[in-house]
Design a protein around this motif. Structure first.
Motif, PDB file in Angstrom:
ATOM      1  N   VAL A 147       0.864  -1.184   0.000  1.00 27.28           N
ATOM      2  CA  VAL A 147       0.000   0.000   0.000  1.00 27.28           C
ATOM      3  C   VAL A 147       0.897   1.229   0.000  1.00 27.28           C
ATOM      4  O   VAL A 147       1.900   1.283   0.716  1.00 27.28           O
ATOM      5  CB  VAL A 147      -0.900   0.037   1.256  1.00 27.28           C
ATOM      6  CG1 VAL A 147      -1.828   1.253   1.204  1.00 27.28           C
ATOM      7  CG2 VAL A 147      -1.696  -1.244   1.383  1.00 27.28           C
ATOM      8  N   LEU A 209      -2.909  -1.183  -3.529  1.00 24.56           N
ATOM      9  CA  LEU A 209      -3.781  -0.028  -3.332  1.00 24.56           C
ATOM     10  C   LEU A 209      -2.943   1.217  -3.141  1.00 24.56           C
ATOM     11  O   LEU A 209      -1.937   1.193  -2.429  1.00 24.56           O
ATOM     12  CB  LEU A 209      -4.675  -0.235  -2.095  1.00 24.56           C
ATOM     13  CG  LEU A 209      -5.632   0.914  -1.742  1.00 24.56           C
ATOM     14  CD1 LEU A 209      -6.706   1.071  -2.818  1.00 24.56           C
ATOM     15  CD2 LEU A 209      -6.274   0.682  -0.369  1.00 24.56           C
ATOM     16  N   ARG A 261      -5.239   0.356  -8.507  1.00 18.59           N
ATOM     17  CA  ARG A 261      -6.409   0.636  -7.675  1.00 18.59           C
ATOM     18  C   ARG A 261      -6.081   1.793  -6.732  1.00 18.59           C
ATOM     19  O   ARG A 261      -5.041   1.810  -6.073  1.00 18.59           O
ATOM     20  CB  ARG A 261      -6.804  -0.604  -6.867  1.00 18.59           C
ATOM     21  CG  ARG A 261      -8.115  -0.450  -6.110  1.00 18.59           C
ATOM     22  CD  ARG A 261      -8.610  -1.809  -5.621  1.00 18.59           C
ATOM     23  NE  ARG A 261      -9.844  -1.720  -4.858  1.00 18.59           N
ATOM     24  CZ  ARG A 261     -11.061  -1.594  -5.401  1.00 18.59           C
ATOM     25  NH1 ARG A 261     -11.187  -1.557  -6.723  1.00 18.59           N
ATOM     26  NH2 ARG A 261     -12.150  -1.532  -4.647  1.00 18.59           N
ATOM     27  N   VAL A 295     -13.276   4.983  -4.727  1.00 26.04           N
ATOM     28  CA  VAL A 295     -12.280   3.973  -5.034  1.00 26.04           C
ATOM     29  C   VAL A 295     -12.508   3.476  -6.453  1.00 26.04           C
ATOM     30  O   VAL A 295     -13.651   3.383  -6.913  1.00 26.04           O
ATOM     31  CB  VAL A 295     -12.326   2.790  -4.021  1.00 26.04           C
ATOM     32  CG1 VAL A 295     -13.656   2.043  -4.101  1.00 26.04           C
ATOM     33  CG2 VAL A 295     -11.161   1.854  -4.233  1.00 26.04           C
TER      34      VAL A 295
END
Length: 299
Positions: A147, A209, A261, A295
């Motif tokens: 992340v 992410l 993402r 998102v």
């Protein structure tokens, strides 16, 4: 860019009832003679209420407790305690700063974000609890997923993710070297393994992410009615983002590989535009009247 995620405070503090910024004269607290904590608190709260502060009693308790070396939760038990003259003078100085609408977190030098106690100053935006949904977006990720927090500022979001999901590989970046100094200091004091770097946009890497909590206020100040706590004290680059408030997120998206993402924030009035910039986009739960979370995949 500096992230705006923690202290239990409103995201957009209100001005006075007529919308004006209170006059910035002198603080008139009494600092002579022997006074109890309760008396000092009561007078401080009145000064802050007159200045248009949104939570005057809470602000006063936080400042007085900090000067006296107490936790705010201990203030009710300390109300009969005598305030030393030196402490009373320091309280007056700090209440005067707050009366001029300087954020409490800058005055005390720290704030809470979720379970974390973070160091903050004018190099970074004050973390706000309302941005917790960006932390929660990372919590369901698979074991050891990577992340990255773009525009990390104080490191609040990245550090909270690592604190709640220690198995994740978390990193953060910011365009501001000064902000990264603060983020690294927070990581060290919290003993959390998060790598912070100075970078424009997203550093190279394969991320499950990307968190992008970027500025979304337009330069004319029309997107949100921001109070002096934001416009007068916090880093301009962390608050404002061009004519429509979306200049920064557009620039960051252009630099991120297609298919990545990303979870991001905006004003509700901007949410449809942000969703249109992404593929397979959806609204994240936890939004408020001032903030929307989206998102999706970089198109």
């Amino acid at each position: 860019w500096i992230a705006a995620p923690a202290a239990p405070r409103r995201v957009w503090p209100r001005r006075t009832a007529d919308g004006a910024v209170p006059e910035k004269g002198r603080c008139t607290m009494e600092t002579t003679g022997v006074r109890s904590t309760a008396e000092v608190l009561g007078e401080a709260a009145k000064v802050l209420a007159a200045a248009g502060c949104d939570t005057p009693r809470t602000d006063a308790e936080t400042i007085v407790a900090d000067v006296l070396g107490l936790d705010p939760s201990e203030m009710s038990d300390a109300e009969r305690r005598t305030v030393p003259k030196a402490a009373a003078r320091l309280i007056e100085e700090r209440i005067d700063r707050r009366r001029k609408r300087e954020p409490v977190e800058y005055i005390t030098g720290h704030c809470r974000f979720r379970s974390l106690d973070l160091v903050v100053d004018r190099r970074v935006l004050v973390p706000q609890p309302e941005f917790g949904p960006l932390v929660e977006a990372a919590l369901p990720l698979p074991q050891a997923a990577r992340v990255h927090d773009v525009g990390t500022g104080s490191g609040a979001i990245a550090l909270a993710i690592k604190g709640e999901r220690g198995d994740l590989v978390v990193s953060g970046s910011d365009i501001s070297p000064a902000a990264i100094t603060v983020a690294r200091a927070n990581a060290a004091s919290l003993d959390l393994d998060v790598e912070f770097s100075v970078a424009r946009g997203l550093p190279p890497g394969d991320y499950a992410l990307v968190i992008a909590n970027l500025p979304f206020q337009d330069e004319a100040g029309l997107t949100l009615d921001l109070a002096p706590e934001f416009t007068d004290y916090q880093p301009h680059v962390a608050v404002f983002a061009g004519p429509d408030g979306l200049e920064v997120i557009r620039a960051v998206l252009r630099e991120i590989p297609t298919g990545t993402r990303i979870a991001t924030s905006s004003a509700p009035s901007q949410a449809a535009v942000v969703r249109a910039l992404l593929a397979d986009s959806e609204e994240l739960p936890g939004g408020t009247a001032q903030i929307a979370f989206t998102v999706g995949l970089v198109a």
